[in-house]
Structure formats: structure tokens, C-alpha cells
Motif scaffolding. Structure first.
Motif, short mmCIF file in Angstrom:
data_model
loop_
_atom_site.label_atom_id
_atom_site.label_comp_id
_atom_site.label_asym_id
_atom_site.label_seq_id
_atom_site.Cartn_x
_atom_site.Cartn_y
_atom_site.Cartn_z
N VAL A 50 0.84 -1.21 0.00
CA VAL A 50 0.00 0.00 0.00
C VAL A 50 0.87 1.25 0.00
CG1 VAL A 50 -1.81 1.28 1.20
CG2 VAL A 50 -1.82 -1.18 1.27
N MET A 51 1.94 1.23 0.79
CA MET A 51 2.83 2.40 0.82
C MET A 51 3.40 2.67 -0.59
SD MET A 51 2.96 3.91 3.79
CE MET A 51 4.50 4.80 3.93
N ARG A 52 3.83 1.60 -1.25
CA ARG A 52 4.40 1.78 -2.60
C ARG A 52 3.36 2.35 -3.55
NH1 ARG A 52 7.14 -3.17 -1.50
NH2 ARG A 52 5.57 -4.38 -2.60
N LYS A 53 2.14 1.84 -3.45
CA LYS A 53 1.07 2.33 -4.34
C LYS A 53 0.79 3.81 -4.07
CE LYS A 53 -1.93 1.47 -7.54
NZ LYS A 53 -3.23 0.92 -7.62
N ALA A 54 0.82 4.19 -2.78
CA ALA A 54 0.60 5.60 -2.43
C ALA A 54 1.67 6.48 -3.04
CB ALA A 54 0.59 5.76 -0.90
N TYR A 55 2.90 5.99 -3.05
CA TYR A 55 4.01 6.74 -3.64
C TYR A 55 3.84 6.80 -5.16
CZ TYR A 55 6.98 7.55 0.46
OH TYR A 55 7.50 8.01 1.64
N GLU A 56 3.45 5.66 -5.76
CA GLU A 56 3.24 5.65 -7.22
C GLU A 56 2.21 6.70 -7.62
OE1 GLU A 56 2.07 1.78 -8.70
OE2 GLU A 56 3.86 0.92 -7.76
N LEU A 57 1.17 6.83 -6.80
CA LEU A 57 0.11 7.80 -7.11
C LEU A 57 0.53 9.23 -6.77
CD1 LEU A 57 -2.97 5.72 -5.87
CD2 LEU A 57 -2.39 6.26 -8.24
N GLY A 58 1.65 9.39 -6.09
CA GLY A 58 2.19 10.73 -5.80
C GLY A 58 1.67 11.36 -4.53
N PHE A 59 0.97 10.59 -3.67
CA PHE A 59 0.40 11.18 -2.46
C PHE A 59 1.48 11.66 -1.48
CE2 PHE A 59 -3.41 8.28 -3.34
CZ PHE A 59 -4.07 9.28 -4.01
N HIS A 60 2.70 11.13 -1.59
CA HIS A 60 3.77 11.54 -0.66
C HIS A 60 4.35 12.90 -1.02
CE1 HIS A 60 5.95 10.12 -4.12
NE2 HIS A 60 7.13 10.35 -3.58
N ARG A 61 4.14 13.35 -2.27
CA ARG A 61 4.83 14.58 -2.69
C ARG A 61 3.86 15.72 -3.00
NH1 ARG A 61 5.71 14.22 -8.81
NH2 ARG A 61 4.52 12.40 -9.37
N MET A 62 2.65 15.62 -2.46
CA MET A 62 1.62 16.63 -2.77
C MET A 62 2.03 18.04 -2.34
SD MET A 62 -2.02 14.80 -1.94
CE MET A 62 -1.73 14.48 -0.22
N SER A 63 2.76 18.13 -1.19
CA SER A 63 3.05 19.44 -0.60
C SER A 63 4.35 20.06 -1.11
CB SER A 63 3.11 19.30 0.93
OG SER A 63 4.03 18.27 1.25
N ILE A 64 5.11 19.33 -1.93
CA ILE A 64 6.43 19.83 -2.37
C ILE A 64 6.28 20.58 -3.69
CG2 ILE A 64 8.77 19.09 -3.02
CD1 ILE A 64 8.50 16.93 -0.91
N PRO A 65 6.98 21.73 -3.82
CA PRO A 65 6.81 22.54 -5.05
C PRO A 65 7.14 21.75 -6.32
CG PRO A 65 8.15 23.70 -3.41
CD PRO A 65 7.91 22.33 -2.86
N GLU A 66 6.41 22.11 -7.39
CA GLU A 66 6.58 21.40 -8.67
C GLU A 66 8.01 21.47 -9.20
OE1 GLU A 66 3.15 21.38 -11.79
OE2 GLU A 66 2.92 23.18 -10.55
#
Ligand SMILES: Cc1cc2nc3c(=O)[nH]c(=O)nc-3n(C[C@H](O)[C@H](O)[C@H](O)COP(=O)(O)OP(=O)(O)OC[C@H]3O[C@@H](n4cnc5c(N)ncnc54)[C@H](O)[C@@H]3O)c2cc1C
Length: 400
Positions: A50-66
Motif C-alpha cells: 500500500v505504501m508503494r502504491k501511495a508513492y506511485e500515485l504521488g500522495f507523498h509529494r503533494m506538498s512539495i513545489p513542482e
């Protein structure tokens, strides 16, 4: 005119998060929450899948500038996503929420240090395997509520960072409550640099978790949020170049801590919102099916009123959280009172609603056959996370 209408993009993100929460988070939370030995949770392939899938979907980097590899999403979108993730399971949602903390602060405070961005921020954003996880170790066995926001010059963190040439040497221990403490590879560490300044003598350090002298305790065995990894972190003569101090001690520390608490508290409130909604939806559907006295129990007034109160409370909490999120990103450095109001309201609401939704199910509410007892257990730690609701209310009350 004020509008609560969501855009097409916002609705798409919300739907993606909901599907992930429903299909991936909820089943794994339900299964692993039941493991008696919490250590097994973090060795389990299902947790990491689940953690890997969350990272694949980009949920870990939502708050970091583009421009640094993140999604640079506005906070309302992040909170739409976080509510869904917490609806699926607040333990995994908390892991994902805390994961960017060190990379995000490096992005914000490394002062244009491109080397830090390349070394710590971009690899975090590009990660699709959940190898890079952040943690924010501040509280200690002897310092919880008083690790910040105290004017008493005698009180300071025990974890120390002493300058030796052009390196800091770090010694001390952080409490068993540190979120992601046992699995993080990058730490945003608060350590005392100058004890004579009390808590203002705290410096903020970026500490790679694999440095010699860094070690971890066992995962905390606890009531709820059992899929949130929490563990002690020990520092034994850990040496770090002086440029790894991202924020120096002094008057500015108070402002930094206040900003962190303002944003962190709104997020904790959103976790409560997701848990309360999960409990309400399950109880509502049960109340429409369960027949007692010849009719569905929702037709008994006491049950109907409980369900309406839950619906009303959830709507009120969401409106307040959205207002806090909107205000605190459009009026820097934000308003701690509003963040505290939204967080305290939402997490107290989650506790109350989950207790009442257990009651709607009667005996089945306490049975592990249903999820209500888990939602209740998950709601409780949210009244303590990132500052207790009492402490947040007291601090906010001094700003009235
Ligand atoms: C789910 C969760 C996640 C967490 N994540 C992290 C993390 O990522 N990093 C980290 O460092 N820590 C983390 N924590 C720790 C958290 O910040 C502390 O638990 C919290 O600040 C309270 O500290 P304490 O547990 O030591 O309680 P104490 O400070 O010992 O407080 C005990 C009780 O006394 C009350 N109290 C204390 N002082 C006062 C006062 N001055 N006036 C009135 N009442 C007072 C408190 O409200 C509480 O009810 C987490 C905790 C939880 C539950």
C-alpha cells in the motif's frame, strides 16, 4: 460569492484518493490492525504494497513545489485527498501525511542549497517504492507538551547538538511517539543547541537516518492507529556537517514552531474528519438494514437523532477545516487560533461521533466483525497527536 463547488481537477483527485482508500487502504488496515504483535505490521508485505502504491500515485509529494519534483498542490486538494485516505484508514494515512516532512522542510529552508535539493528532495519525490520516508522527532521521554511554547528558560530539549569544529555532535533520545520513527530514512530533528535560551535554544537539523550512531526502538504497541509506525530514535555521538542545521536557535524558532503547528494541526483535524465519516457511513448503512421492533432501527428516533448529529458534526468540522486551510495559506504566517479551533473541533468530534456510532450498532459495535470499534480506537490518538487538544486550546486561548 463564496463557493464550496469543487473544480473538475479537485473532484478527480478526490475520486482517485477515494478509490485507493477503498480498494487498497481499507482492506489492509482491517487485516493488519488485528495483528497482536505490532512489529509484524511493518514486516508485512501488504503494508509495504500500500505504501508503494501511495508513492506511485504521488500522495507523498503533494506538498512539495513542482519545480523540485513535487505536485505543488493547494491545501484544499491535499485535504480532500487526506480525508479520503483517513476514511480508508487513519494509520496508513498518517504515515503518508508525515512522510514528506523532512524533504518539504529541506525544500523550504535549505536556502537555495541545490546540493540538498538534489540529494534529499528530488530523490524523495521521484521515489515510487516508499524507500524514502521522513519523520519529525521533537518530543522526548521527559518533554512532551513542554517541548515548545514555554517561556520558562529552565526548560529545554535534552537531545543536544554541540558544535565541534565544522560539525555538530548529536546525543539524546526522542520519544516512542515519533511518527515513522522506525521506518524513516530522513529526519527533521529538533535538538538543543543553546540551553541558556530555554526552548528558543532549539535548532532544526536534517539528519539522514542511516548515519553512524542513529538507532531505533521497537514500534510502539498502542490502542489505535496501529498501522502508523511510531518508535523511539536514539542519537549516540552522531556527527553532522554544520550546514545540516536548517534553522538556527533564537527568537525565530518560536515563529517556525508556530507555523509547523498551525499547518500540522489542520492536517490532524482532517484525519479526524475522515475517521468520523467512515464511522458514520458504516453506522448509517447498518441502521437502514437492522430490524428491531419490526422496523429498521433508523426509524427509531434515538438512532435517527444520533445519525443526524453525526452528519451535522462532520459537515461543521469540514467547513471549519477548509476555512482554516484557506486562511492559513492565503494569510501567511496563518492564524494559530483558527488552526487550533478546527483541529480541536474535528478531533473531539471524531471521538464523540465514533463512540455514538458504536452505540448505533449495539453489541455489534464492539465486535471485531465490524469496523466501528477500530474507528473509535483510531480517533483517540488524534486528540493527542501534534500537541494535545487541551494544550492547543490553551495556547490558542492566549491569542484571543
Ligand atoms: C498519534 C501520535 C503521533 C505523534 N507523532 C509525533 C511525531 O511525529 N513526532 C514527535 O516528536 N512526537 C509525536 N507525537 C507525540 C505528541 O506530540 C505528544 O504525545 C504530545 O505533545 C503530548 O506529550 P506527552 O505525550 O509527553 O504528554 P504530556 O506532555 O506528559 O501531557 C500529559 C497530560 O498533561 C496535560 N498537560 C501537560 N502540560 C500541560 C499544561 N501546561 N497545561 C495543561 N495541561 C497540560 C496534557 O494535555 C496531557 O493531557 C505523537 C503522538 C501521537 C499520539
Amino acid at each position: 460569492m463564496l463557493s464550496f463547488e469543487l473544480t473538475k481537477e479537485q473532484l478527480e483527485m478526490q475520486e482517485m484518493a477515494h478509490n485507493f482508500a477503498k480498494n487498497e487502504i481499507r482492506p489492509v488496515e482491517t487485516e493488519l490492525d488485528k495483528l497482536a504483535n505490532v512489529e509484524e505490521v511493518f514486516k508485512n508485505e501488504a503494508f509495504w504494497k500500500v505504501m508503494r502504491k501511495a508513492y506511485e500515485l504521488g500522495f507523498h509529494r503533494m506538498s512539495i513545489p513542482e519545480e523540485m519534483g513535487g505536485l505543488g498542490l493547494d491545501p484544499i486538494v491535499m485535504y480532500l485527498v487526506l480525508e479520503e485516505l483517513a476514511w480508508g484508514g487513519a494509520g496508513l494515512a498518517s504515515n503518508i501525511l508525515v512522510a514528506p516532512v523532512a524533504a518539504m522542510f529541506t525544500a523550504m529552508f535549505a536556502g537555495g542549497n541545490e546540493e540538498f535539493v538534489e540529494k534529499y528532495v528530488r530523490p524523495f519525490c521521484e521515489d515510487k517504492e516508499a524507500k524514502h520516508i521522513g519523520a519529525w522527532p521533537i518530543t522526548e521521554p521527559e518533554h512532551g507538551s513542554d517541548c515548545g511554547f514555554t517561556a520558562d528558560p529552565e526548560i529545554h530539549l535534552k537531545t543536544s547538538a554541540k558544535l565541534d569544529g565544522d560539525e555538530y555532535v548529536i546525543n539524546g533520545a526522542k520519544s516512542a511517539f515519533v511518527s515513522n520513527g522506525g521506518i524513516a530514512d530522513l529526519l527533521l530533528l529538533m535538538a538543543c543547541v543553546d540551553p541558556s535560551q530555554g526552548t528558543l535554544g532549539t535548532g532544526v537539523f536534517l539528519v539522514p537516518g542511516d548515519l553512524p550512531g542513529v538507532s531505533r526502538g521497537k514500534p510502539l504497541d498502542k490502542l489505535g492507529l496501529r498501522l502508523l509506525n511510531q518508535a523511539e530514535i536514539f542519537f549516540d555521538n552522531v556527527r553532522i556537517p554544520s550546514e545540516y542545521m536548517l534553522w538556527p536557535p533564537g527568537e525565530g524558532y518560536q515563529m517556525l514552531l508556530e507555523t509547523i503547528v498551525t499547518f500540522g494541526n489542520t492536517s490532524v483535524g482532517v484525519l479526524g474528519l475522515g475517521v468520523a465519516r467512515a464511522a458514520y457511513e458504516e453506522a448509517l448503512s447498518y441502521a437502514k438494514e437492522r430490524i428491531q421492533g419490526g422496523k429498521p432501527i433508523i426509524e427509531h428516533q434515538a438512532i435517527a437523532l444520533r445519525l443526524f448529529d453525526a452528519y451535522m458534526s462532520i459537515e461543521a468540522a469540514r467547513a471549519l477545516l477548509w476555512k482554516a486551510a484557506w486562511y492559513n495559506t492565503t494569510h501567511m504566517p496563518g492564524d494559530l487560533r483558527l488552526a487550533a479551533a478546527a483541529r480541536v473541533f474535528a478531533t473531539d468530534m471524531a471521538m464523540r461521533v465514533t463512540v455514538e456510532m458504536v452505540q448505533v450498532l449495539g453489541g455489534y459495535g464492539i465486535s471485531k466483525e465490524y469496523s466501528l470499534e477500530k474507528f473509535l480506537r483510531d480517533a483517540k490518538p488524534l486528540q493527542i497527536m501534534d500537541g494535545t487538544t487541551d494544550m492547543m486550546s490553551l495556547i490558542a486561548s492566549t491569542r484571543l
